[in-house]
Design an enzyme around this catalytic site. Structure first.
Site, PDB file in Angstrom:
ATOM      1  N   CYS A   1       0.808  -1.227   0.000  1.00 48.69           N
ATOM      2  CA  CYS A   1       0.000   0.000   0.000  1.00 48.69           C
ATOM      3  C   CYS A   1       0.839   1.274   0.000  1.00 48.69           C
ATOM      4  O   CYS A   1       0.359   2.336  -0.393  1.00 48.69           O
ATOM      5  CB  CYS A   1      -0.926   0.017   1.215  1.00 48.69           C
ATOM      6  SG  CYS A   1      -1.903  -1.474   1.398  1.00 48.69           S
TER       7      CYS A   1
ATOM      8  N   TYR B   1     -17.282   9.243   4.806  1.00 52.95           N
ATOM      9  CA  TYR B   1     -18.191   9.411   3.666  1.00 52.95           C
ATOM     10  C   TYR B   1     -18.757  10.825   3.618  1.00 52.95           C
ATOM     11  O   TYR B   1     -18.797  11.459   2.546  1.00 52.95           O
ATOM     12  CB  TYR B   1     -19.333   8.404   3.747  1.00 52.95           C
ATOM     13  CG  TYR B   1     -19.041   7.084   3.088  1.00 52.95           C
ATOM     14  CD1 TYR B   1     -19.138   6.939   1.706  1.00 52.95           C
ATOM     15  CD2 TYR B   1     -18.676   5.973   3.841  1.00 52.95           C
ATOM     16  CE1 TYR B   1     -18.884   5.722   1.092  1.00 52.95           C
ATOM     17  CE2 TYR B   1     -18.417   4.742   3.241  1.00 52.95           C
ATOM     18  CZ  TYR B   1     -18.513   4.623   1.865  1.00 52.95           C
ATOM     19  OH  TYR B   1     -18.248   3.420   1.247  1.00 52.95           O
TER      20      TYR B   1
ATOM     21  N   LYS C   1     -27.351   0.905   6.055  1.00 54.86           N
ATOM     22  CA  LYS C   1     -26.760  -0.371   5.670  1.00 54.86           C
ATOM     23  C   LYS C   1     -25.371  -0.521   6.259  1.00 54.86           C
ATOM     24  O   LYS C   1     -24.982  -1.619   6.697  1.00 54.86           O
ATOM     25  CB  LYS C   1     -26.702  -0.470   4.144  1.00 54.86           C
ATOM     26  CG  LYS C   1     -26.165  -1.796   3.634  1.00 54.86           C
ATOM     27  CD  LYS C   1     -26.172  -1.860   2.111  1.00 54.86           C
ATOM     28  CE  LYS C   1     -25.615  -3.182   1.608  1.00 54.86           C
ATOM     29  NZ  LYS C   1     -25.600  -3.234   0.120  1.00 54.86           N
TER      30      LYS C   1
ATOM     31  N   ALA D   1     -17.104  -4.819   5.852  1.00 59.77           N
ATOM     32  CA  ALA D   1     -16.772  -4.378   4.498  1.00 59.77           C
ATOM     33  C   ALA D   1     -16.956  -2.880   4.346  1.00 59.77           C
ATOM     34  O   ALA D   1     -16.354  -2.264   3.457  1.00 59.77           O
ATOM     35  CB  ALA D   1     -17.660  -5.106   3.491  1.00 59.77           C
TER      36      ALA D   1
ATOM     37  N   SER E   1     -11.571  -0.087   3.946  1.00 57.71           N
ATOM     38  CA  SER E   1     -11.514   0.482   2.595  1.00 57.71           C
ATOM     39  C   SER E   1     -11.919  -0.569   1.579  1.00 57.71           C
ATOM     40  O   SER E   1     -11.702  -1.764   1.768  1.00 57.71           O
ATOM     41  CB  SER E   1     -10.099   0.978   2.296  1.00 57.71           C
ATOM     42  OG  SER E   1      -9.175  -0.100   2.393  1.00 57.71           O
TER      43      SER E   1
ATOM     44  N   VAL F   1     -11.758   4.743   3.191  1.00 54.88           N
ATOM     45  CA  VAL F   1     -12.990   4.044   3.542  1.00 54.88           C
ATOM     46  C   VAL F   1     -14.118   4.493   2.613  1.00 54.88           C
ATOM     47  O   VAL F   1     -14.933   3.690   2.161  1.00 54.88           O
ATOM     48  CB  VAL F   1     -13.360   4.292   5.023  1.00 54.88           C
ATOM     49  CG1 VAL F   1     -14.798   3.884   5.296  1.00 54.88           C
ATOM     50  CG2 VAL F   1     -12.418   3.518   5.942  1.00 54.88           C
TER      51      VAL F   1
ATOM     52  N   HIS G   1      -9.444   2.118  -2.054  1.00 62.97           N
ATOM     53  CA  HIS G   1      -8.009   1.946  -1.789  1.00 62.97           C
ATOM     54  C   HIS G   1      -7.388   1.163  -2.945  1.00 62.97           C
ATOM     55  O   HIS G   1      -7.338  -0.061  -2.931  1.00 62.97           O
ATOM     56  CB  HIS G   1      -7.871   1.203  -0.460  1.00 62.97           C
ATOM     57  CG  HIS G   1      -6.479   0.953   0.003  1.00 62.97           C
ATOM     58  ND1 HIS G   1      -5.363   1.556  -0.532  1.00 62.97           N
ATOM     59  CD2 HIS G   1      -6.017   0.140   0.996  1.00 62.97           C
ATOM     60  CE1 HIS G   1      -4.284   1.122   0.109  1.00 62.97           C
ATOM     61  NE2 HIS G   1      -4.657   0.260   1.034  1.00 62.97           N
TER      62      HIS G   1
ATOM     63  N   CYS H   1       0.276   3.006   5.873  1.00 60.52           N
ATOM     64  CA  CYS H   1       0.805   1.718   6.333  1.00 60.52           C
ATOM     65  C   CYS H   1       0.886   0.758   5.152  1.00 60.52           C
ATOM     66  O   CYS H   1       0.304   0.996   4.088  1.00 60.52           O
ATOM     67  CB  CYS H   1      -0.067   1.138   7.434  1.00 60.52           C
ATOM     68  SG  CYS H   1      -1.791   0.828   6.950  1.00 60.52           S
TER      69      CYS H   1
END
Length: 394
Positions: A92, A179, A223, A239, A243, A340, A344, A380
């Protein structure tokens, strides 16, 4: 200020982040990478393709893409064959490591103009055959801890939550905030300057211009709170507070002080310092809390002098843990949302968050009416690693 020779960022772009099997999936990682390199250089008209000495591009899921992805991206963007190109795989952190290698090359006097970034099409990662079994390439090379029990990275997110006593509710609230911030930034047009629109043509369909982050339109707060944990029975990582796998690319153009003055270029920012840090592979989620202090020390900047941070949201719990460990003011972190909400795209994420950080810092500088504005980005990586970069807006 750092005692090292100065390095300047003169352009920084990214694609909108595409959802898995979504709008960007007809394009390969090479095509996405070529697009951002070309787009970044277009933003600096006084720089010509032949001025580029070197290219570093992060890419993690390289199987099936052909030799040296960075080289293909560079030539696809119209760079001359004389540009030296290197592909970086630090999971990453690949593209942020690419940026630090570019800065080092300039500091050492080996190059004056370097393009650095990363590209990933997680949608197009192939499966592998070992003669007996089919292996999921995306899970194996992108999302599995290669050490010990070879567990999915999500289980390390659960370990982080348990170690730092971070609840499911904490993570969900953080994810919802990510979000909301990204949706508000989109609504206000704050991502427009950093996104290089890309035309995508799928077989049998009309061309589509992708200029936004695709996953944001799918946000459903109710949700999100109702989804079950997916990595451990009774766990807290879902989930939605982790991300999402994604497609995308990003690139920055870095130059030496000599080249900046010779061509009369206008810098966006100066690189003040950077650092890598490593810990136990199972604790990779909190490695940014080790890398950031090292980068700040090299930049001769105090933690409380930072105006904005980007800490990659591999999981909501990872961002929460690093903020807690470092004692950072939460309102300064991921001001326009994070992975998130956006997704990603592994090989691109490091340069993506730096690109977004520059946009955040620009807005802060405008609100302050000028003056010094400094930011830090950290990400990270599987294996226990992290990379951090400190920049000053100019």
């Amino acid at each position: 200020m750092s005692v090292n020779p100065p390095v300047y960022i003169v352009a920084s772009v990214r694609t909108g982040t595409g959802a898995f099997k979504g709008s960007l999936s007809p394009l390969s990682a090479v095509e996405l990478g070529s697009h951002v390199i070309k787009s970044a250089l277009t933003r600096v008209p006084r720089l010509k393709p032949e001025d580029v000495d070197e290219v570093f591009m992060g890419n993690v899921l390289s199987a099936g893409l052909g030799q040296n992805v960075a080289r293909q991206c560079a030539l696809g963007a119209g760079l001359p064959v004389t540009a030296s190109c290197t592909t970086i795989n630090k999971v990453c952190a690949s593209s942020m490591k690419a940026i630090t290698l570019a800065a080092q090359s300039i500091q050492l006097g080996y190059a004056d103009v370097v393009v650095a970034g990363g590209t990933e099409s997680m949608s197009n990662c192939p499966n592998y055959a070992d003669g007996k079994h089919t292996i999921n390439g995306l899970i194996t090379d992108g999302l599995t801890d290669a050490y010990g029990k070879k567990e999915h990275m999500g289980l390390k997110g659960e370990l982080c939550a348990n170690t730092h006593n971070i609840s499911r509710d904490d993570q969900d609230r953080y994810a919802i905030e990510s979000y909301h911030k990204a949706l508000e930034a989109t609504k206000q047009g704050l991502f427009r300057a950093e996104i290089a629109p890309i035309k995508v043509t799928a077989p049998g369909k009309r061309p589509v211009l992708v200029r936004d982050d695709e996953s944001l339109s799918k946000f459903d707060e109710e949700k999100l709170r109702s989804l079950p944990s997916i990595f451990a029975t009774g766990g807290s990582v879902t989930a939605a507070n982790a991300s999402a796998v994604a497609d995308g690319a990003s690139a920055v153009v870095l130059v030496s002080e000599a080249k900046l003055h010779a061509l009369g270029l206008k810098p966006l920012a100066r690189v003040l310092g950077f650092a890598d840090a490593d810990t136990h592979p199972g604790s990779f989620t909190t490695a940014p809390a080790l890398a950031l202090p090292k980068a700040l020390d090299r930049a001769k900047i105090r933690l409380d002098e930072i105006d904005a941070y980007e800490i990659n949201e591999a999981f909501a719990v990872a961002a929460l843990a690093n903020v807690r460990i470092l004692g950072i003011e939460a309102s300064k972190v991921n001001v326009h949302g994070g992975a998130v909400a956006l997704g990603h795209a592994l090989g691109s994420s490091g340069s993506r968050i730096l690109t977004t950080l520059l946009g955040v810092l620009e807005q802060k500088q405008k609100r302050k009416g000028g003056g010094r504005v400094v930011g830090a980005a950290a990400i990270c990586a599987g294996g226990g690693s992290a990379v951090a970069v400190v920049v000053e807006m100019l």
